[in-house]
Design a protein around this motif. Sequence first.
Motif, PDB file in Angstrom:
ATOM      1  N   ASN A 126       0.806  -1.228   0.000  1.00 22.68           N
ATOM      2  CA  ASN A 126       0.000   0.000   0.000  1.00 22.68           C
ATOM      3  C   ASN A 126       0.830   1.264   0.000  1.00 22.68           C
ATOM      4  N   ASN A 127       0.227   2.325  -0.500  1.00 23.77           N
ATOM      5  CA  ASN A 127       0.729   3.680  -0.287  1.00 23.77           C
ATOM      6  C   ASN A 127      -0.266   4.419   0.597  1.00 23.77           C
ATOM      7  N   PHE A 128       0.177   4.771   1.785  1.00 17.97           N
ATOM      8  CA  PHE A 128      -0.647   5.560   2.722  1.00 17.97           C
ATOM      9  C   PHE A 128       0.378   6.188   3.669  1.00 17.97           C
ATOM     10  N   TYR A 147      -3.937   8.376 -12.023  1.00 13.46           N
ATOM     11  CA  TYR A 147      -2.915   7.775 -11.175  1.00 13.46           C
ATOM     12  C   TYR A 147      -3.427   7.651  -9.737  1.00 13.46           C
ATOM     13  N   GLY A 148      -2.944   6.603  -9.085  1.00 13.30           N
ATOM     14  CA  GLY A 148      -3.459   6.214  -7.768  1.00 13.30           C
ATOM     15  C   GLY A 148      -3.452   7.314  -6.727  1.00 13.30           C
ATOM     16  N   PHE A 149      -2.513   8.273  -6.824  1.00 13.82           N
ATOM     17  CA  PHE A 149      -2.447   9.289  -5.762  1.00 13.82           C
ATOM     18  C   PHE A 149      -3.684  10.179  -5.720  1.00 13.82           C
ATOM     19  N   LYS A 150      -4.473  10.198  -6.831  1.00 12.65           N
ATOM     20  CA  LYS A 150      -5.721  10.960  -6.812  1.00 12.65           C
ATOM     21  C   LYS A 150      -6.757  10.304  -5.892  1.00 12.65           C
ATOM     22  N   ARG A 167      -3.847   2.046 -11.312  1.00 12.46           N
ATOM     23  CA  ARG A 167      -2.481   2.285 -11.819  1.00 12.46           C
ATOM     24  C   ARG A 167      -1.825   3.373 -10.982  1.00 12.46           C
ATOM     25  N   CYS A 168      -0.779   3.002 -10.251  1.00  9.78           N
ATOM     26  CA  CYS A 168      -0.025   3.983  -9.465  1.00  9.78           C
ATOM     27  C   CYS A 168       0.955   4.713 -10.369  1.00  9.78           C
ATOM     28  N   VAL A 169       1.216   5.964 -10.046  1.00  9.83           N
ATOM     29  CA  VAL A 169       2.160   6.778 -10.817  1.00  9.83           C
ATOM     30  C   VAL A 169       3.575   6.170 -10.791  1.00  9.83           C
ATOM     31  N   GLU A 170       3.831   5.293  -9.806  1.00  8.73           N
ATOM     32  CA  GLU A 170       5.133   4.624  -9.707  1.00  8.73           C
ATOM     33  C   GLU A 170       5.275   3.459 -10.690  1.00  8.73           C
TER      34      GLU A 170
HETATM   35 MO   LIG Z   1       0.555   5.989  -6.072  1.00 10.82          MO
END
Ligand SMILES: [Mo]
Length: 308
Positions: A62-64, A219-222, A119-122
């Motif tokens: 995860n990204n959090f 991208y996932g960060f949104k 889809r994550c930006v990474e």
């Molecule tokens: Mo991300």
Amino acid sequence: MKKLIENDVTDERIFHQRRKILTALGVAGSSLLLPDFARAQKLLETDPALTLTPEDKVIGYNNFYEFGVSKDQPQRYAAEFKTNPWTLTVDGEVNNPLTLDWDDLHNRFALQERIYRFRCVEAWSMVIPWRGFELNQLIKLADPTANAKYVRFETLYDPQQMPGQHDRYFGGGIDYPYVEGLTMQEAMHPLTLMAVGLYGKDLLPQNGAPVRLTVPWKYGFKSIKSVVKITLTEQQPLNTWQKLAAHEYGFYANVNPEVDHPRWSQASERVIGSGGLFSVKRQPTLLFNGYADEVAALYQGLDLRTHF
Ligand SMILES: [Mo]
Ligand SMILES: Nc1nc2c(c(=O)[nH]1)N[C@H]1C(S)=C(S)[C@@H](COP(=O)(O)O)O[C@H]1N2
């Protein structure tokens, strides 16, 4: 099986979709999840041909950043995060400001099961079976004024519970609370989901419980997690990642294989959960993450290279 579903008027087509999803979730023949699914008034498989990312990856990679910057940290450090009771407010350019609690979020809207690419930006990707309601339902309830042009989202700010907000190093040096934003058109789009669950269960803290945004073509960060505040605004909000590095992360952040991140290519992606022990499958990234038919019209006349 059918008699276990509370609403006996469930039409045959929906019933079969429901069965297909249960099968996709690996619970065919089990009645365990049925009470949960019975709650969903409407089901929609956006793309049944997709292969789901294994659940342990979805809840363990995860990204959090509020709970640490490495992929395995959120699962560990968010384990005790209190997500009920919860309050989500909707304010700003609305005629009917709202305050919703945990029960409202889970019972007031028609919940749907939707399988989306993520889809994550990474440059990694997953396929996740979400449960949630369309954001447009919530916005319509709040009754936007004519001035509403954008929607701003904010994550909970609670340094006591979120070690990344308490310690700048642990939290990756970003300014909290985490903020995201969409245009009104994007927010009203039927693909834009407020997710309260995944894999047939309520969201776990590491995935943004109790409620998080899911915008599958971006991208996932949104897809901001653990949202406490939604504000309709006239001005474009300044998002967390834009504020940190505007040349790397734009307001739109639409998935686009032809517009590279300044430090890496966006042409392809690592498929999390695929391949063997030492290899992960790579696949080409699709424009708007495969949702061009649904969303490309939103960006007609916009230069996707400058408005990245
Ligand atoms: Mo991300
Ligand atoms: N509040 C908050 N929301 C967030 C993040 C974050 O660090 N904080 N990370 C984002 C990023 S970069 C990604 S890829 C997704 C990851 O969602 P997942 O862990 O449920 O797959 O959450 C997004 N939402």
